[in-house]
Write a protein that holds these residues in place. Structure first.
Motif, PDB file in Angstrom:
ATOM      1  N   ARG A 124       0.838  -1.206   0.000  1.00 45.47           N
ATOM      2  CA  ARG A 124       0.000   0.000   0.000  1.00 45.47           C
ATOM      3  C   ARG A 124       0.876   1.260   0.000  1.00 45.47           C
ATOM      4  N   SER A 125       2.040   1.172   0.616  1.00 49.34           N
ATOM      5  CA  SER A 125       2.953   2.328   0.627  1.00 49.34           C
ATOM      6  C   SER A 125       3.449   2.612  -0.788  1.00 49.34           C
ATOM      7  N   PHE A 126       3.911   1.554  -1.445  1.00 52.76           N
ATOM      8  CA  PHE A 126       4.414   1.750  -2.813  1.00 52.76           C
ATOM      9  C   PHE A 126       3.286   2.216  -3.738  1.00 52.76           C
ATOM     10  N   ALA A 127       2.117   1.574  -3.584  1.00 57.14           N
ATOM     11  CA  ALA A 127       0.986   1.944  -4.442  1.00 57.14           C
ATOM     12  C   ALA A 127       0.605   3.410  -4.207  1.00 57.14           C
ATOM     13  N   ALA A 128       0.709   3.851  -2.953  1.00 58.23           N
ATOM     14  CA  ALA A 128       0.311   5.229  -2.618  1.00 58.23           C
ATOM     15  C   ALA A 128       1.150   6.254  -3.378  1.00 58.23           C
ATOM     16  N   CYS A 129       2.403   5.902  -3.658  1.00 55.03           N
ATOM     17  CA  CYS A 129       3.211   6.887  -4.389  1.00 55.03           C
ATOM     18  C   CYS A 129       3.288   6.530  -5.873  1.00 55.03           C
TER      19      CYS A 129
END
Ligand code: DLL
Length: 440
Positions: A124-129
């Motif tokens: 979710r962190s990677f997807a968020a950026c």
């Protein structure tokens, strides 16, 4: 400047957008399970609950969390190595440890389910950026006992991205890989990326011409001005990722493409802000110490863990539409403040002051000494090669401007010393900003 894709949506991010009522009921359900688990399996927690006359059944609403005892770093040290574990070793599939500068390390543990949660929040962190399958993530966080390397690794793979487990250090190889493998994202500490930026021209690499478009930077405090400097000099977009070993590692909170402060993955980590002195909870919008409760950790539940990180929690809506609250970037810890001649100073204030003045990189180090009972502070600042070639007069002028900038911001007069490029020791991980020689 390179083009950046518009805000994208990845299905793994669905929990980031939960309606608040749903999020709250999920949090309560998970909190109740967590408190029961810690009560049944962690003697220290059970003892503290009993001292307060509490049982897990007393957690009826989310607000009841404020009745629960805090957990602090020394609890981990005092019960070293495994005293806060809530799972038998046969269920624990991973241990990490964080060393710190003094004393024993603290040890943290994960069951298979905990690793799955970690993988989820990193995805979710990677997807968020805006990262997704097809991205090539150069993971320059240290692999090993530090949570950065392996933490970021599995979430990247689970997202379907290509992960390069290069770990920290060997800047020449970092640049070669970045160029030859076509990395589209880099994960490392912001201070280490600054070092990469500085080395790139010497090794004939123009970062702005590479496909690199996102930097996932964290593990140490950095400032907004540092972000601007990094983005201007490398052409990537720099995102702030926050986390700590005691809670899970990286992935407790992460910025979205709006770059307006990290969103806390509140479905797994419940945040509170408390008054540093009284320990009383503060409302959203007020600055204080961040306290986190894990809502799903099996191996090592952390109830109301005092992080010592100072920030503000905001529930103001973010343009991305996430319902998760955000924290302000963490510029300081309650324990990194130093007091010089009665003035309270944080390293981040010095960084901000230095960055206001052009001509520094800014690699800096703060050295505290005591001469005949009087505290002195010396700030070493590296200047760029071009500036270092300037006349003595120009250098003196820069020195004056820098110390004036520090004095204006902190009220503190410091001995400022400009040093040649490459004088201050580089770190592949967290930068060591303050050398306190007063205790030695
Ligand atoms: O630094 C985990 C991590 C790895 C986070 C990689 C982000 C990226 P620890 O070694 O336990 O864990 O250190 C945790 O580092 O309490 C903060 O003081 C500081 N810190 C972590 N991320 C940030 C950030 C990892 N984005 C401690 N901004 C925390 C400011 C940060 N400080």
């Amino acid at each position: 400047m390179k083009k950046h894709p518009p805000t994208s949506f990845h299905p793994v991010s669905a929990p980031d957008f939960l309606p608040l009522a749903q999020l709250k009921s999920l949090q309560l359900q998970r909190l109740q399970g967590m408190v029961q688990r810690a009560f049944d399996n962690v003697p220290l927690f059970q003892q503290r609950m009993r001292e307060r006359g509490l049982t897990p059944a007393d957690v009826r609403r989310m607000d009841d969390i404020t009745q629960l005892p805090f957990t602090v770093k020394t609890d981990l040290r005092d019960t070293y190595p495994f005293g806060l574990f809530a799972s038998p070793m046969k269920d624990i599939v991973r241990l990490h440890a964080s060393t710190g500068t003094t004393g024993k390390p603290i040890v943290v543990a994960y069951t298979k389910a905990d690793i799955a949660v970690w993988e989820n929040v990193i995805m979710r962190s990677f997807a968020a950026c805006g990262l997704h399958a097809g991205d090539i993530i150069q993971n320059a966080y240290g692999y090993g006992l530090f949570t950065g390397g392996l933490g970021a690794h599995y979430g990247g793979e689970a997202l379907g991205a290509t992960v390069i487990p290069i770990s920290g250090g060997n800047t020449q190889r970092q640049l070669m890989v970045m160029k030859d493998f076509g990395s589209t994202a880099i994960c490392c500490t912001p201070s280490y990326f600054l070092h990469i930026i500085e080395q790139a021209p010497e090794l004939g690499v123009n970062l702005k011409e590479l496909p690199l478009r996102a930097g996932v930077f964290g593990a140490e405090p950095w400032t907004e001005t540092m972000r601007q400097r990094i983005e201007a000099e490398s052409g990537l977009k720099a995102y702030d990722i926050y986390g700590l070993s005691e809670i899970i590692g990286p992935g407790v909170a992460m910025e979205c493409q709006c770059q307006a402060g990290p969103h806390i993955f509140e479905d797994w980590f419940y945040p509170e802000i408390i008054d540093l002195k009284t320990g009383r909870p503060l409302p959203d919008g007020e600055e204080g110490e961040l306290v986190l409760t894990t809502l799903g950790k099996e191996a090592m539940p952390m109830i109301r863990y005092r992080t010592r990180d100072i920030t503000t929690l905001t529930s103001e809506p973010c343009e991305c539409g996430r319902t998760l609250r955000r924290i302000k970037r963490i510029g300081r810890r309650s324990d990194d403040m130093f007091i010089i001649r009665g003035v309270n100073v944080y390293p981040s204030q010095i960084e901000t002051a230095l960055l206001k003045v052009e001509g520094t990189l800014p690699h800096y180090q703060i050295i505290l000494t005591r001469e005949k009972g009087l505290d002195e502070v010396e700030v070493l600042v590296e200047v760029t090669r071009e500036v270092f070639g300037d006349t003595v007069g120009a250098l003196e002028q820069l020195e004056r401007r820098l110390s004036q900038s520090i004095e204006t911001l902190t009220g503190l007069r410091v001995n400022l010393r400009l040093v040649q490029p490459q004088t201050i020791q580089r770190s592949e991980g967290k930068a060591k900003r303050v050398l306190d020689q007063r205790k030695m």
